[in-house]
Design an enzyme around this catalytic site. Structure first.
Site, PDB file in Angstrom:
ATOM      1  N   ARG A 241      93.836  39.153 -35.799  1.00 37.00           N
ATOM      2  CA  ARG A 241      94.185  39.193 -37.358  1.00 37.00           C
ATOM      3  C   ARG A 241      95.175  40.081 -37.862  1.00 37.00           C
ATOM      4  O   ARG A 241      95.321  41.079 -37.143  1.00 37.00           O
ATOM      5  CB  ARG A 241      92.803  39.378 -38.103  1.00 37.00           C
ATOM      6  CG  ARG A 241      91.670  38.346 -37.645  1.00 37.00           C
ATOM      7  CD  ARG A 241      90.373  38.832 -38.518  1.00 37.00           C
ATOM      8  NE  ARG A 241      89.369  37.852 -38.382  1.00 37.00           N
ATOM      9  CZ  ARG A 241      88.660  37.927 -37.274  1.00 37.00           C
ATOM     10  NH1 ARG A 241      88.484  38.889 -36.634  1.00 37.00           N
ATOM     11  NH2 ARG A 241      87.572  36.771 -37.085  1.00 37.00           N
ATOM     12  N   ARG A 334      97.785  33.300 -35.712  1.00 33.85           N
ATOM     13  CA  ARG A 334      96.469  33.183 -35.247  1.00 33.85           C
ATOM     14  C   ARG A 334      95.911  31.788 -34.858  1.00 33.85           C
ATOM     15  O   ARG A 334      95.365  31.596 -33.905  1.00 33.85           O
ATOM     16  CB  ARG A 334      95.676  34.121 -35.886  1.00 33.85           C
ATOM     17  CG  ARG A 334      94.059  34.118 -35.594  1.00 33.85           C
ATOM     18  CD  ARG A 334      93.109  35.245 -36.288  1.00 33.85           C
ATOM     19  NE  ARG A 334      91.812  34.712 -36.410  1.00 33.85           N
ATOM     20  CZ  ARG A 334      90.719  35.324 -35.491  1.00 33.85           C
ATOM     21  NH1 ARG A 334      91.290  35.939 -34.548  1.00 33.85           N
ATOM     22  NH2 ARG A 334      89.678  34.899 -35.725  1.00 33.85           N
ATOM     23  N   HIS A 357      84.675  34.413 -33.344  1.00 31.49           N
ATOM     24  CA  HIS A 357      84.076  33.783 -34.370  1.00 31.49           C
ATOM     25  C   HIS A 357      82.528  33.864 -34.196  1.00 31.49           C
ATOM     26  O   HIS A 357      81.940  33.605 -33.023  1.00 31.49           O
ATOM     27  CB  HIS A 357      84.372  32.185 -34.314  1.00 31.49           C
ATOM     28  CG  HIS A 357      85.947  31.938 -35.049  1.00 31.49           C
ATOM     29  ND1 HIS A 357      86.491  31.016 -34.721  1.00 31.49           N
ATOM     30  CD2 HIS A 357      86.730  32.722 -35.757  1.00 31.49           C
ATOM     31  CE1 HIS A 357      87.506  30.834 -35.292  1.00 31.49           C
ATOM     32  NE2 HIS A 357      87.628  31.965 -36.132  1.00 31.49           N
TER      33      HIS A 357
END
Length: 386
Positions: A241, A334, A357
């Protein structure tokens, strides 16, 4: 006060909303101080920082830059030099953000500040804290005549109808308000409100945008600055990120074990990402040339990180130079990392770990944009003898 430190204010419009433009010749100190203002945003189309007019207070702005910069507000004295046409503006009533927040009672203000300190101690992200406090101040300012313990589910529904919908505010604003109230009441009032019964707007589920390989190669070839190219290569090769890249320190890299540690990421989670031999060689070459002191990608001054806004400018400049007109963003690098891994046969469970995640459901969205998976589907039309 340095003579070159001048800030020019003027009225304009952005996405059919009245705003105050803030223009200045780049100065690091001014740039960093501006980022502290609530509601400030950068507009690519206007090529300027701006604050929604309802959130702008000239006196506060003056005080923030007293002794640091000369503020030219001549553009605010005149009639608007850029007016919003009646045809382009929906007939929605405007609200005075400052006036609403001024309605807060001392008791409620104290509770909100106590809640803010609690969020800081729980290590919520700076953006989450800023957003939640903003939503609470508006909500309780709107209901200034009611004590928080007297607020009911019906009041929240009324706020949605009489404030959010009335002023044409976004579904995101609505969701953020409910989330802020939920956490606030859990903390202060032991969940007196049954917020699970509050209707939330349906969430849009757009597919992630993914760079195709030719566009990706053109993008990287367009970046000639080694530091900037290193930043973008790290985002793509490790699925980072934007915030993870700017906070990446040298101590997080282990070339012997060929791993990168992503520390305190979204949700306060750490994760490990493998480094390929090729990216390790690129990092070593960059390190010996630029000799960063603390962060892998440092800003204007040694030992300080590159800012997110500077990274955005690098991305936009490279896109323009490469003549790529698709609606890509930095975050698409990403997305592209994940999708290209999937197309190369990497198991979805590994991709979930690499991206950090929490739920596999989040990762599964990449199966919808994997070109190879779609190409493996046989179209029944092909079986027709026509």
């Amino acid at each position: 006060m340095p003579q070159n430190n001048k800030i020019h204010l003027s009225y304009s419009s952005h996405r059919d909303q009245p705003v105050v433009l803030i223009r200045f010749d780049y100065q690091h100190e001014i740039h960093e101080r501006l980022k502290q203002f609530e509601g400030i945003r950068w507009s690519k189309t206007l090529k300027s920082w701006y604050i929604p007019e309802v959130a702008f207070d000239l006196h506060t702005f003056f005080e923030a830059f007293r002794g640091e910069a000369w503020v030219d507000y001549g553009g605010l004295k005149k009639e608007r030099n850029i007016l919003i046409s009646k045809e382009s503006v929906p007939n929605r009533p405007r609200y005075n953000l400052k006036a609403i927040k001024a309605q807060l009672t001392d008791d409620v203000h104290e509770k909100i500040q106590s809640f803010k300190k609690w969020m800081e101690q729980k290590r919520y992200s700076e953006n989450s804290i800023k957003t939640y406090i903003h939503q609470l101040e508006i909500f309780f300012g709107f209901y200034a005549s009611k004590a928080p313990e007297m607020i009911s589910n019906e009041d929240i529904t009324s706020f949605n109808n009489e404030f959010i919908m009335k002023h044409g505010l976004s579904p995101t604003f609505q969701n953020q308000t409910v989330s802020a109230l939920k956490l606030f009441y859990e903390r202060h009032y032991c969940q007196q409100l049954q917020l699970e019964n509050i209707e939330r707007p349906m969430k849009a589920k757009p597919l992630p945008k993914v760079f195709n390989k030719p566009d990706l190669e053109r993008f990287f070839h367009a970046i000639t600055n080694p530091k900037h190219k290193m930043a973008m290569m790290m985002i793509y090769s490790c699925g980072l990120r934007r915030g993870e890249l700017v906070n990446l320190k040298l101590e997080h890299l282990d070339s012997k074990r060929k791993i990168l540690s992503v520390i305190n990421s979204k949700g306060n989670k750490d994760r490990i990402v493998p480094l390929s031999d090729r990216i390790i060689n690129k990092i070593k070459e960059y390190y010996h040339t630029h000799k960063p002191e603390q962060y892998l990608i440092e800003g204007q001054f040694a030992g300080t990180p590159l800012t997110a806004s500077s990274l955005q400018k690098v991305f936009e400049k490279a896109m323009k130079k490469a003549r790529i007109n698709r609606p890509y963003t930095i975050h698409c690098l990403r997305h592209s990392f994940a999708t290209h891994l999937l197309e190369n046969g990497t198991d979805l469970r590994y991709i979930q770990e690499l991206l950090g995640h929490k739920s596999s459901t989040t990762t599964e969205i990449y199966t919808h944009v994997s070109r190879r998976s779609l190409q493996n589907i046989k179209n029944p039309f092909d079986d027709l003898e026509i």
